[in-house]
Design a protein around this motif. Structure first.
Motif, PDB file in Angstrom:
ATOM      1  N   PRO A 277       0.816  -1.220   0.000  1.00 60.62           N
ATOM      2  CA  PRO A 277       0.000   0.000   0.000  1.00 60.62           C
ATOM      3  C   PRO A 277       0.847   1.265   0.000  1.00 60.62           C
ATOM      4  CG  PRO A 277       0.077  -0.932   2.198  1.00 60.62           C
ATOM      5  CD  PRO A 277       0.758  -1.913   1.296  1.00 60.62           C
ATOM      6  N   ASN A 278       0.242   2.368  -0.402  1.00 64.72           N
ATOM      7  CA  ASN A 278       0.879   3.676  -0.353  1.00 64.72           C
ATOM      8  C   ASN A 278       0.762   4.210   1.075  1.00 64.72           C
ATOM      9  OD1 ASN A 278       1.678   6.313  -0.564  1.00 64.72           O
ATOM     10  ND2 ASN A 278       0.364   6.833  -2.295  1.00 64.72           N
ATOM     11  N   LEU A 279       1.897   4.372   1.754  1.00 66.63           N
ATOM     12  CA  LEU A 279       1.856   4.779   3.161  1.00 66.63           C
ATOM     13  C   LEU A 279       1.684   6.285   3.346  1.00 66.63           C
ATOM     14  CD1 LEU A 279       4.379   2.283   4.771  1.00 66.63           C
ATOM     15  CD2 LEU A 279       1.890   2.189   4.673  1.00 66.63           C
ATOM     16  N   LEU A 280       1.475   7.001   2.227  1.00 65.14           N
ATOM     17  CA  LEU A 280       0.982   8.378   2.346  1.00 65.14           C
ATOM     18  C   LEU A 280      -0.448   8.347   2.891  1.00 65.14           C
ATOM     19  CD1 LEU A 280       2.098  10.173  -0.943  1.00 65.14           C
ATOM     20  CD2 LEU A 280       2.453  11.058   1.362  1.00 65.14           C
ATOM     21  N   HIS A 281      -1.172   7.266   2.529  1.00 61.47           N
ATOM     22  CA  HIS A 281      -2.551   7.078   2.987  1.00 61.47           C
ATOM     23  C   HIS A 281      -2.701   5.633   3.447  1.00 61.47           C
ATOM     24  CE1 HIS A 281      -3.252  10.905   0.996  1.00 61.47           C
ATOM     25  NE2 HIS A 281      -2.758  10.394  -0.115  1.00 61.47           N
ATOM     26  N   PRO A 282      -2.203   5.302   4.644  1.00 61.20           N
ATOM     27  CA  PRO A 282      -2.260   3.918   5.120  1.00 61.20           C
ATOM     28  C   PRO A 282      -3.695   3.405   5.181  1.00 61.20           C
ATOM     29  CG  PRO A 282      -0.863   5.253   6.552  1.00 61.20           C
ATOM     30  CD  PRO A 282      -1.571   6.198   5.630  1.00 61.20           C
ATOM     31  N   PRO A 283      -3.897   2.138   4.875  1.00 58.33           N
ATOM     32  CA  PRO A 283      -5.254   1.577   4.905  1.00 58.33           C
ATOM     33  C   PRO A 283      -5.821   1.557   6.321  1.00 58.33           C
ATOM     34  CG  PRO A 283      -3.612  -0.132   4.550  1.00 58.33           C
ATOM     35  CD  PRO A 283      -2.881   1.161   4.454  1.00 58.33           C
ATOM     36  N   VAL A 284      -7.133   1.579   6.395  1.00 52.99           N
ATOM     37  CA  VAL A 284      -7.817   1.579   7.696  1.00 52.99           C
ATOM     38  C   VAL A 284      -7.676   0.218   8.368  1.00 52.99           C
ATOM     39  CG1 VAL A 284     -10.065   1.826   8.843  1.00 52.99           C
ATOM     40  CG2 VAL A 284      -9.483   3.298   6.908  1.00 52.99           C
ATOM     41  N   GLY A 285      -7.836  -0.843   7.604  1.00 51.60           N
ATOM     42  CA  GLY A 285      -7.787  -2.188   8.162  1.00 51.60           C
ATOM     43  C   GLY A 285      -6.417  -2.828   8.018  1.00 51.60           C
ATOM     44  N   ASP A 286      -6.418  -4.122   7.739  1.00 52.10           N
ATOM     45  CA  ASP A 286      -5.182  -4.872   7.544  1.00 52.10           C
ATOM     46  C   ASP A 286      -4.554  -4.446   6.217  1.00 52.10           C
ATOM     47  OD1 ASP A 286      -3.157  -6.682   7.224  1.00 52.10           O
ATOM     48  OD2 ASP A 286      -4.375  -8.460   7.563  1.00 52.10           O
ATOM     49  N   ALA A 287      -3.306  -3.969   6.269  1.00 52.32           N
ATOM     50  CA  ALA A 287      -2.641  -3.451   5.063  1.00 52.32           C
ATOM     51  C   ALA A 287      -2.479  -4.521   3.992  1.00 52.32           C
ATOM     52  CB  ALA A 287      -1.278  -2.867   5.431  1.00 52.32           C
ATOM     53  N   PHE A 288      -2.448  -5.799   4.395  1.00 54.52           N
ATOM     54  CA  PHE A 288      -2.236  -6.885   3.428  1.00 54.52           C
ATOM     55  C   PHE A 288      -3.547  -7.360   2.795  1.00 54.52           C
ATOM     56  CE2 PHE A 288      -1.128 -11.434   2.420  1.00 54.52           C
ATOM     57  CZ  PHE A 288      -0.221 -11.141   1.406  1.00 54.52           C
ATOM     58  N   ALA A 289      -4.673  -6.866   3.295  1.00 51.86           N
ATOM     59  CA  ALA A 289      -5.980  -7.371   2.843  1.00 51.86           C
ATOM     60  C   ALA A 289      -6.172  -7.364   1.324  1.00 51.86           C
ATOM     61  CB  ALA A 289      -7.098  -6.583   3.525  1.00 51.86           C
ATOM     62  N   PRO A 290      -5.810  -6.280   0.573  1.00 49.73           N
ATOM     63  CA  PRO A 290      -6.048  -6.287  -0.878  1.00 49.73           C
ATOM     64  C   PRO A 290      -5.268  -7.380  -1.628  1.00 49.73           C
ATOM     65  CG  PRO A 290      -5.622  -4.053  -0.078  1.00 49.73           C
ATOM     66  CD  PRO A 290      -5.274  -4.986   1.033  1.00 49.73           C
ATOM     67  N   ARG A 291      -4.215  -7.910  -1.013  1.00 52.77           N
ATOM     68  CA  ARG A 291      -3.408  -8.939  -1.669  1.00 52.77           C
ATOM     69  C   ARG A 291      -3.688 -10.328  -1.091  1.00 52.77           C
ATOM     70  NH1 ARG A 291       2.678  -6.805  -1.326  1.00 52.77           N
ATOM     71  NH2 ARG A 291       2.943  -8.185  -3.122  1.00 52.77           N
TER      72      ARG A 291
END
Length: 347
Positions: A277-291
Motif C-alpha cells: 500500500p501507499n503509506l501516504l494514505h495507510p489503509p484503515v484495516g489490515d494493510a495486506f488485505a487487498p493482496r
C-alpha cells in the motif's frame, strides 16, 4: 535470556512534497543477548528504516520519530542527543551496510579505516590499533593481513571488501551488530561464505545480531528468531522453526511460497499478487488485505491485533480470531515446509 535492546511502539514518518509518509507504524520487538533476530519482508516494508532509526542515521531534514522508545543499556536512543549517539555508534552498536564499495572510502587505505573506530572509541595508541586491526583482518578471513593493511578498497574483491566492512563493524566488540542485507551485492558462493563467517564471529565475540533480509532462505541458516514486516508493521514474529513450520500470517505464507527450490517442478515461481500500500494514505484495516485471498470483511475495516500462538510466536491476522473460519496454508507452503525440514535433517 536478558533483553539487550527493546523497541516499543515505534512510529516514524517522512515529510515529502506529497505529504507525510507513515513509514513505520507501531513496531515492537526485543533483541536478546547473544541471539540473531532476522527481520524479513519485501522492499519498502520498513526493515532498513527501523534499523537506521536504532542507529539514528535517518535524514534529520525530512524524517521524524513521531513516538516510541528504543531502549538500549538503560538509554532511550530515540531521544538521545547527537553527541551522545556518537559514543554509541560504532562502539556499542555497529552497522554493516549492503554495498561494501560504498561503505569504504576509496581514498584511504583499508588498515587506516579499520583503525579509526579503535582509536576513537577505545583511546588506543596507533601501534595498539594497528595490532588489533591485523587481528581483525585475520579473524574475518583475509590472508596476508600485513600486506592487505596497506592496500586500498579497489584492490580487494567484493567478498573481501565485505569482510573489511565486517572487521570495521567488529572493531570495538559491539554489543549489537546490525547487518542490513550484507550479502545482497555479492554472488551466491561469496554470500554463503559471508553468512558462515558471521555465524562463526558471533560465537567468538558473543554479540547480538539484527539481520535484515528479503530472502527467507538466508534466514533459515542464520536466525534464532524471525520478525516478518509488511507496510511498516511487524505482522508475525516467532522462532525460526515456528515461522517455517507453523506460519500463521497469509503474508508469511506468500513469502514462503515464493522461495525458489532446486527440486521444484513448477514452470513458474509463485509471486504474491498486487503491490504494497501507499503509506501516504495507510489503509484503515489490515494493510495486506487487498493482496490476501483469505481476507474477510473485518480485514478491510479494522487492523488486527497481535494474536498469541505460543509464548514466543505472535501474528497479526484476523484468521487467528476464535470466530474466524479455519484456513489451511496453501499447498505450496506445506511443500516448502517439507523441503526445509529435509534440508535441516540433511545437515
Amino acid at each position: 535470556m536478558e533483553n539487550i535492546l527493546e523497541v516499543k511502539d515505534l512510529n516514524i514518518s517522512f515529510h515529502t512534497f506529497s505529504g507525510e509518509v507513515q513509514a513505520i507504524r507501531g513496531v515492537n520487538f526485543e533483541l536478546k543477548k547473544g541471539e540473531t533476530l532476522a527481520i524479513v519482508g519485501e522492499s519498502g516494508s520498513g526493515k532498513s528504516v527501523t534499523t537506521k532509526a536504532i542507529m539514528r542515521l535517518l535524514p534529520p531534514q525530512n524524517s521524524e520519530i513521531k513516538s516510541g522508545e528504543i531502549l538500549f543499556d538503560g538509554k532511550d536512543l530515540a531521544h538521545l542527543s547527537e553527541k551522545k549517539m556518537q559514543k554509541v555508534r560504532g562502539k556499542d552498536i555497529s552497522l554493516i551496510f549492503q554495498d561494501p564499495m560504498t561503505s569504504l572510502n576509496p581514498t584511504i587505505k583499508v588498515g587506516k579505516q579499520i583503525m579509526e573506530p579503535i582509536i576513537k572509541h577505545q583511546n588506543a595508541s596507533k601501534s595498539e590499533a594497528k595490532k588489533r586491526t591485523l587481528e581483525l583482518l585475520s579473524m574475518v578471513g583475509i590472508p596476508n593481513p600485513e600486506q592487505r593493511f596497506e592496500q586500498y578498497p579497489h584492490q580487494f574483491s567484493g567478498g573481501m571488501r565485505q569482510r573489511v566492512v565486517i572487521a570495521i563493524a567488529l572493531a570495538c566488540n559491539p554489543k549489537v551488530l546490525i547487518a542490513d542485507e550484507p550479502t545482497t551485492a555479492l554472488d551466491v558462493t561469496i554470500q554463503a561464505q559471508i553468512l558462515e563467517l558471521m555465524k562463526e564471529l558471533q560465537k567468538k565475540i558473543d554479540t547480538s545480531i539484527i539481520f535484515i533480509t528479503h530472502d527467507l532462505g538466508v534466514v533459515a541458516n542464520v536466525a534464532d528468531r524471525v520478525a516478518v514486516m509488511y507496510a511498516g508493521k511487524i505482522v508475525e514474529i516467532g522462532t525460526v522453526d515456528e515461522i517455517f513450520y507453523n506460519p500463521q500470517h497469509p503474508y508469511t505464507w506468500g513469502l514462503i511460497s515464493s522461495m525458489p527450490s532446486l527440486d521444484s517442478t513448477e514452470e513458474e515461481l509463485y509471486a504474491i499478487p498486487g503491490t504494497p500500500p501507499n503509506l501516504l494514505h495507510p489503509p484503515v484495516g489490515d494493510a495486506f488485505a487487498p493482496r490476501n485471498e483469505y481476507a474477510m470483511q473485518i480485514d478491510l475495516e479494522e487492523q488486527p491485533p497481535m494474536f498469541k500462538v505460543s509464548d514466543t510466536h505472535y501474528a497479526a491476522t484476523w484468521l487467528l480470531h476464535p470466530d474466524a473460519p479455519k484456513v489451511e496454508p496453501p499447498a505450496a507452503v506445506a511443500k516448502r515446509m517439507k523441503q526445509f525440514q529435509a534440508g535441516q535433517e540433511g545437515q
